[in-house]
Design a protein around this motif. Structure first.
Motif, PDB file in Angstrom:
ATOM      1  N   SER A   9       8.592  -2.334  -6.559  1.00  0.00           N
ATOM      2  CA  SER A   9       8.212  -1.620  -5.333  1.00  0.00           C
ATOM      3  C   SER A   9       7.896  -0.166  -5.641  1.00  0.00           C
ATOM      4  CB  SER A   9       9.361  -1.667  -4.316  1.00  0.00           C
ATOM      5  OG  SER A   9       9.023  -0.881  -3.182  1.00  0.00           O
ATOM      6  N   ARG A  11       7.705   1.994  -3.049  1.00  0.00           N
ATOM      7  CA  ARG A  11       8.197   2.679  -1.851  1.00  0.00           C
ATOM      8  C   ARG A  11       9.346   3.623  -2.199  1.00  0.00           C
ATOM      9  NH1 ARG A  11      11.078   1.287   2.866  1.00  0.00           N
ATOM     10  NH2 ARG A  11      12.392  -0.218   1.784  1.00  0.00           N
ATOM     11  N   SER A  14      12.686   2.221  -1.377  1.00  0.00           N
ATOM     12  CA  SER A  14      12.700   0.795  -1.724  1.00  0.00           C
ATOM     13  C   SER A  14      14.115   0.252  -1.907  1.00  0.00           C
ATOM     14  CB  SER A  14      11.925   0.610  -3.033  1.00  0.00           C
ATOM     15  OG  SER A  14      12.297  -0.590  -3.676  1.00  0.00           O
ATOM     16  N   TYR A  15      14.358  -0.895  -1.284  1.00  0.00           N
ATOM     17  CA  TYR A  15      15.639  -1.579  -1.490  1.00  0.00           C
ATOM     18  C   TYR A  15      15.766  -2.048  -2.945  1.00  0.00           C
ATOM     19  CZ  TYR A  15      16.012  -1.928   3.643  1.00  0.00           C
ATOM     20  OH  TYR A  15      16.108  -1.648   4.983  1.00  0.00           O
ATOM     21  N   ASN A  16      14.639  -2.486  -3.502  1.00  0.00           N
ATOM     22  CA  ASN A  16      14.690  -3.016  -4.875  1.00  0.00           C
ATOM     23  C   ASN A  16      14.929  -1.923  -5.905  1.00  0.00           C
ATOM     24  OD1 ASN A  16      14.091  -6.101  -4.949  1.00  0.00           O
ATOM     25  ND2 ASN A  16      12.911  -5.220  -3.260  1.00  0.00           N
ATOM     26  N   PRO A  76      10.673  -7.220  -5.200  1.00  0.00           N
ATOM     27  CA  PRO A  76      10.595  -7.577  -3.784  1.00  0.00           C
ATOM     28  C   PRO A  76       9.888  -8.921  -3.637  1.00  0.00           C
ATOM     29  CG  PRO A  76       9.603  -5.404  -4.202  1.00  0.00           C
ATOM     30  CD  PRO A  76       9.785  -6.094  -5.526  1.00  0.00           C
ATOM     31  N   GLU A  77       9.856  -9.435  -2.400  1.00  0.00           N
ATOM     32  CA  GLU A  77       9.061 -10.639  -2.110  1.00  0.00           C
ATOM     33  C   GLU A  77       8.017 -10.286  -1.066  1.00  0.00           C
ATOM     34  OE1 GLU A  77      10.728 -14.762  -1.868  1.00  0.00           O
ATOM     35  OE2 GLU A  77      10.282 -14.476   0.256  1.00  0.00           O
ATOM     36  N   TYR A  78       6.755 -10.543  -1.399  1.00  0.00           N
ATOM     37  CA  TYR A  78       5.643 -10.338  -0.463  1.00  0.00           C
ATOM     38  C   TYR A  78       4.954 -11.683  -0.265  1.00  0.00           C
ATOM     39  CZ  TYR A  78       5.511  -5.158  -0.828  1.00  0.00           C
ATOM     40  OH  TYR A  78       5.778  -3.820  -0.774  1.00  0.00           O
ATOM     41  N   ASN A  79       4.947 -12.157   0.966  1.00  0.00           N
ATOM     42  CA  ASN A  79       4.263 -13.427   1.258  1.00  0.00           C
ATOM     43  C   ASN A  79       4.630 -14.517   0.257  1.00  0.00           C
ATOM     44  OD1 ASN A  79       2.829 -12.564   3.623  1.00  0.00           O
ATOM     45  ND2 ASN A  79       1.634 -11.265   2.262  1.00  0.00           N
ATOM     46  N   ALA A  80       5.922 -14.651   0.059  1.00  0.00           N
ATOM     47  CA  ALA A  80       6.489 -15.723  -0.772  1.00  0.00           C
ATOM     48  C   ALA A  80       6.153 -15.609  -2.251  1.00  0.00           C
ATOM     49  CB  ALA A  80       6.079 -17.100  -0.237  1.00  0.00           C
ATOM     50  N   SER A 112      15.759  -8.469  -0.310  1.00  0.00           N
ATOM     51  CA  SER A 112      14.856  -8.348   0.837  1.00  0.00           C
ATOM     52  C   SER A 112      15.680  -8.363   2.119  1.00  0.00           C
ATOM     53  CB  SER A 112      13.823  -9.480   0.841  1.00  0.00           C
ATOM     54  OG  SER A 112      14.397 -10.662   1.330  1.00  0.00           O
ATOM     55  N   PRO A 113      15.082  -7.888   3.213  1.00  0.00           N
ATOM     56  CA  PRO A 113      15.827  -7.871   4.479  1.00  0.00           C
ATOM     57  C   PRO A 113      16.130  -9.278   4.981  1.00  0.00           C
ATOM     58  CG  PRO A 113      13.906  -6.425   4.574  1.00  0.00           C
ATOM     59  CD  PRO A 113      13.769  -7.248   3.340  1.00  0.00           C
ATOM     60  N   GLY A 114      15.358 -10.272   4.570  1.00  0.00           N
ATOM     61  CA  GLY A 114      15.590 -11.648   5.001  1.00  0.00           C
ATOM     62  C   GLY A 114      16.801 -12.251   4.318  1.00  0.00           C
ATOM     63  N   ARG A 120      11.775 -17.046  -3.390  1.00  0.00           N
ATOM     64  CA  ARG A 120      10.438 -17.594  -3.687  1.00  0.00           C
ATOM     65  C   ARG A 120       9.691 -16.710  -4.677  1.00  0.00           C
ATOM     66  NH1 ARG A 120       8.543 -18.186   2.343  1.00  0.00           N
ATOM     67  NH2 ARG A 120       9.466 -16.099   2.310  1.00  0.00           N
TER      68      ARG A 120
HETATM   69  C1  LIG Z   1       2.909  -7.580   2.670  1.00  0.00           C
HETATM   70  C2  LIG Z   1       4.365  -7.896   2.870  1.00  0.00           C
HETATM   71  C3  LIG Z   1       4.781  -9.205   2.796  1.00  0.00           C
HETATM   72  C4  LIG Z   1       6.142  -9.512   2.917  1.00  0.00           C
HETATM   73  N1  LIG Z   1       6.552 -10.806   2.756  1.00  0.00           N
HETATM   74  C5  LIG Z   1       7.882 -11.073   2.669  1.00  0.00           C
HETATM   75  C6  LIG Z   1       8.329 -12.381   2.296  1.00  0.00           C
HETATM   76  O1  LIG Z   1       7.571 -13.294   2.033  1.00  0.00           O
HETATM   77  N2  LIG Z   1       9.667 -12.581   2.191  1.00  0.00           N
HETATM   78  C7  LIG Z   1      10.582 -11.575   2.432  1.00  0.00           C
HETATM   79  O2  LIG Z   1      11.789 -11.807   2.305  1.00  0.00           O
HETATM   80  N3  LIG Z   1      10.178 -10.342   2.810  1.00  0.00           N
HETATM   81  C8  LIG Z   1       8.850 -10.073   2.925  1.00  0.00           C
HETATM   82  N4  LIG Z   1       8.421  -8.812   3.253  1.00  0.00           N
HETATM   83  C9  LIG Z   1       9.413  -7.789   3.603  1.00  0.00           C
HETATM   84  C10 LIG Z   1       9.924  -7.113   2.338  1.00  0.00           C
HETATM   85  O3  LIG Z   1      10.981  -7.879   1.815  1.00  0.00           O
HETATM   86  C11 LIG Z   1      10.410  -5.709   2.709  1.00  0.00           C
HETATM   87  O4  LIG Z   1       9.321  -4.925   3.125  1.00  0.00           O
HETATM   88  C12 LIG Z   1      11.150  -5.055   1.570  1.00  0.00           C
HETATM   89  O5  LIG Z   1      11.732  -3.866   2.063  1.00  0.00           O
HETATM   90  C13 LIG Z   1      10.226  -4.739   0.394  1.00  0.00           C
HETATM   91  O6  LIG Z   1      10.962  -4.312  -0.727  1.00  0.00           O
HETATM   92  P1  LIG Z   1      11.274  -2.784  -1.018  1.00  0.00           P
HETATM   93  O7  LIG Z   1      12.258  -2.316   0.031  1.00  0.00           O
HETATM   94  O8  LIG Z   1      11.882  -2.782  -2.377  1.00  0.00           O
HETATM   95  O9  LIG Z   1       9.993  -2.008  -0.942  1.00  0.00           O
HETATM   96  C14 LIG Z   1       7.077  -8.475   3.161  1.00  0.00           C
HETATM   97  C15 LIG Z   1       6.626  -7.150   3.254  1.00  0.00           C
HETATM   98  C16 LIG Z   1       5.297  -6.862   3.102  1.00  0.00           C
HETATM   99  C17 LIG Z   1       4.834  -5.411   3.147  1.00  0.00           C
END
Ligand SMILES: Cc1cc2nc3c(=O)[nH]c(=O)nc-3n(C[C@H](O)[C@H](O)[C@H](O)COP(=O)(O)O)c2cc1C
Length: 179
Positions: A9, A11, A14-16, A76-80, A112-114, A120
């Motif tokens: 990340s 950011r 960033s949590y990560n 992080p996870e973005y869109n799986a 991740s927040p989820g 994934r």
């Molecule tokens: C484009 C995008 C897609 C995301 N898709 C997922 C996802 O598939 N699964 C998930 O758990 N969180 C998803 N998130 C939320 C991220 O986990 C969250 O933004 C997280 O804070 C990102 O990590 P960071 O804090 O290290 O930047 C998504 C965020 C973004 C911006």
């Protein structure tokens, strides 16, 4: 053991990246974690590679991985899947010869927040690391869900169970690293 740590990340809050810093604090005194920043790595372009070679930013991170005994990727996870910036950095670094990934003891974790905590993304990353011929730690896997609970301002930091898992993963990583 010297560990090169990469957060996927860019950011600032960033949590990560916060998780990677937590690992630095939790690591045993003889486990040094050096953080490699991927923010200035450009988008991969085969034409740029052919005309200009490997960018200095890529050589720098590749050199940090090569010099370290082990690699730790916090994704992080973005869109799986894993974020594009991390995939892009990994792709550029894979073009450096000899490959700094080859046989490199490697571990991964993510938050991740989820509730799934990057499961994934890590499954995808594991597959990519196999292709890069890293020696990847199988267990324990570390998925830190509900990131805000640990890393938001005013939160108490990681719980003891997660800290214990991190210590176990670092020990497994050390077991893979040449002595
Ligand atoms: C484009 C995008 C897609 C995301 N898709 C997922 C996802 O598939 N699964 C998930 O758990 N969180 C998803 N998130 C939320 C991220 O986990 C969250 O933004 C997280 O804070 C990102 O990590 P960071 O804090 O290290 O930047 C998504 C965020 C973004 C911006």
């Amino acid at each position: 053991m010297k560990i090169c740590g990469i957060s996927g990340s860019l950011r600032a809050k960033s949590y990560n990246t916060a998780l990677l810093h937590a690992v630095k604090d939790i690591a045993a005194p003889d486990h040094e974690v050096v953080i490699a920043d991927i923010a200035d790595i450009p988008l991969y372009n085969g034409d740029v590679e052919a005309s200009e070679g490997i960018p200095a930013s890529v050589e720098r991170v590749a050199g940090m991985i090569r010099e370290a005994d082990a690699l730790l990727i916090v994704t992080p996870e973005y869109n799986a899947g894993i974020p594009g910036v991390l995939k892009n950095a990994m792709d550029w670094i894979s073009r450096v010869k000899p490959s700094p990934y080859d046989g490199k003891p490697t571990a991964m974790m993510g938050t991740s927040p989820g509730r799934l905590g990057t499961v994934r993304a890590q499954m995808q990353l594991r597959n990519q690391l196999a292709n890069l011929n890293t020696l990847t730690v199988a267990q324990p896997m570390i998925f830190v869900g509900e990131a805000g609970k640990y890393f938001d301002e005013g939160a108490g930091g990681l719980d003891d169970a997660t800290k214990g898992l991190i210590q176990k993963q670092l020990a497994a990583l050390a077991a893979l690293a040449p002595t």
